[in-house]
Motif scaffolding. Structure first.
Motif, PDB file in Angstrom:
ATOM      1  N   THR A  89      19.819  54.918  19.004  1.00 20.68           N
ATOM      2  CA  THR A  89      20.456  53.653  19.351  1.00 20.68           C
ATOM      3  C   THR A  89      19.801  53.129  20.618  1.00 20.68           C
ATOM      4  N   PRO A  90      19.902  51.831  20.904  1.00 17.74           N
ATOM      5  CA  PRO A  90      19.357  51.322  22.173  1.00 17.74           C
ATOM      6  C   PRO A  90      19.895  52.072  23.388  1.00 17.74           C
ATOM      7  N   LEU A  91      21.184  52.381  23.362  1.00 14.93           N
ATOM      8  CA  LEU A  91      21.780  53.090  24.487  1.00 14.93           C
ATOM      9  C   LEU A  91      21.157  54.469  24.667  1.00 14.93           C
ATOM     10  N   HIS A 109      22.512  49.773  31.540  1.00 14.45           N
ATOM     11  CA  HIS A 109      23.438  48.715  31.158  1.00 14.45           C
ATOM     12  C   HIS A 109      22.950  47.342  31.633  1.00 14.45           C
ATOM     13  N   LEU A 112      20.315  46.326  29.059  1.00 15.76           N
ATOM     14  CA  LEU A 112      20.959  45.931  27.809  1.00 15.76           C
ATOM     15  C   LEU A 112      21.575  44.541  27.924  1.00 15.76           C
ATOM     16  N   SER A 118      23.826  44.389  24.547  1.00 21.64           N
ATOM     17  CA  SER A 118      25.046  45.147  24.850  1.00 21.64           C
ATOM     18  C   SER A 118      25.934  45.293  23.620  1.00 21.64           C
ATOM     19  N   GLN A 121      24.450  48.092  21.262  1.00 20.58           N
ATOM     20  CA  GLN A 121      23.864  49.246  21.958  1.00 20.58           C
ATOM     21  C   GLN A 121      24.086  50.573  21.230  1.00 20.58           C
ATOM     22  N   ARG A 122      25.089  50.649  20.337  1.00 21.13           N
ATOM     23  CA  ARG A 122      25.368  51.901  19.622  1.00 21.13           C
ATOM     24  C   ARG A 122      24.933  51.834  18.154  1.00 21.13           C
ATOM     25  N   LEU A 136      14.572  45.094  22.404  1.00 19.87           N
ATOM     26  CA  LEU A 136      14.673  46.469  22.899  1.00 19.87           C
ATOM     27  C   LEU A 136      13.392  46.873  23.628  1.00 19.87           C
TER      28      LEU A 136
END
Length: 308
Positions: A89-91, A109, A112, A118, A121-122, A136
């Motif tokens: 994921t991006p996070l 954060h 993002l 944001s 992000q998951r 990204l």
């Protein structure tokens, strides 16, 4: 600042970058233009040590970037947006990058939020569109709040809002005194974004100038319609004046400004029905400069395929 000195890269017998010397200054957006296969991506990869020069050198802020102990805080790059593993994921991706660079989680954060990710992000990167992948990649480049930003085709796949966002981001980063080096095939966008241009063709630097100077070649171009186009051509056929006949009553004049053309017409007794200065665009200047530097010429392809 980025300083390339006689930078050369060969793969076997093929020279991809040929003695390229240029400087990318901080505080401005420098556009990097060139036809496909001109050596843009290879040059960018050599700047950050992903490709080793055959000869010459390139310095980032007066040092060899390969020796940097804190690379993410010195240079942010977008060279291949789809390099993130599809299961991440991006996070997770940005947290891993931050951890390896010793960056605080707050930067994750911030990156993002800055790139509009944001809300996703998951979500796994494997389901991202090309445009989301670009965002990204840019978030990764911005993660360390670097002093140098190198973006290769950052607007690829973005919608108009995203393109405008990249433009504003690049200009904002430059306004903060950072070095911004950006490539794109969108001439209209580059004309609105860049302060300075570096053009490469067949591995050689063809132009290195402020964008206004690059577009303005110092020669005025004017469209003229006249009752007696032949008489006007005879009057204008002086040294330094380029003439191109468009049709029976229309002429494109390169060299003198509209006032001189009008005076010559008056002296010759030729009535003008149109006298219109042409505005050169970045695309006009670029196409004119790189006409003989393209890897594949569409006219040649058409000639060989026309009889099939």
């Amino acid at each position: 600042m980025i300083q390339a000195q006689q930078l050369t890269k060969r793969y076997g017998n093929k020279t991809v970058v040929d003695q390229a010397s240029f400087t990318v200054q901080p505080g401005k957006v420098t556009g990097f233009l060139g036809p496909n296969g001109a050596g843009k991506s290879t040059t960018m990869r050599m700047i950050v040590g992903l490709a080793a020069p055959t000869s010459g050198q390139v310095l980032v802020n007066q040092r060899d970037f390969k020796k940097s102990r804190h690379p993410l805080t010195e240079v942010g790059t977008l060279l291949e947006a789809k390099s993130v593993h599809k299961s991440l994921t991006p996070l997770a991706h940005l947290r891993a990058m931050a951890a390896t660079a010793g960056l605080p989680s707050s930067r994750v954060h911030e990156a993002l939020a800055l790139t509009g990710l944001s809300g996703v992000q998951r979500k796994k990167v494997g389901g991202f569109s090309l445009g989301m992948g670009q965002r990204l990649g840019i978030a990764t480049a911005l993660l360390g709040d670097p002093q140098v930003l190198i973006l290769d085709e950052p607007v690829n796949g973005l919608d108009p809002e995203g393109v405008a966002w990249v433009r504003n981001l690049a200009r904002q980063q430059a306004a903060e005194g950072k070095t911004v080096f950006i490539s794109s095939h969108l001439m209209s966008e580059m004309a609105q974004t860049a302060d300075h241009l570096i053009v490469i063709g067949r591995g050689r630097i063809m132009a290195d100038a402020p964008i206004s100077e690059f577009i303005d070649n110092g020669l005025a171009q004017t469209i003229v319609r006249a009752s007696d186009i032949d008489a006007l051509m005879n009057a204008l056929s002086a040294e330094g004046i380029q003439l191109r006949r468009i049709d029976g009553q229309t002429l494109e004049v390169t060299g003198p400004d509209s006032e001189i053309i009008g005076r010559r017409a008056l002296e010759t007794g030729v009535a003008l029905s149109e006298l219109r200065p042409l505005q050169r665009t970045l695309e006009d200047a670029y196409m004119e400069l790189t006409r003989d530097a393209v890897e594949y010429n569409s006219n040649i392809v058409a000639e060989h395929s026309g009889g099939k």
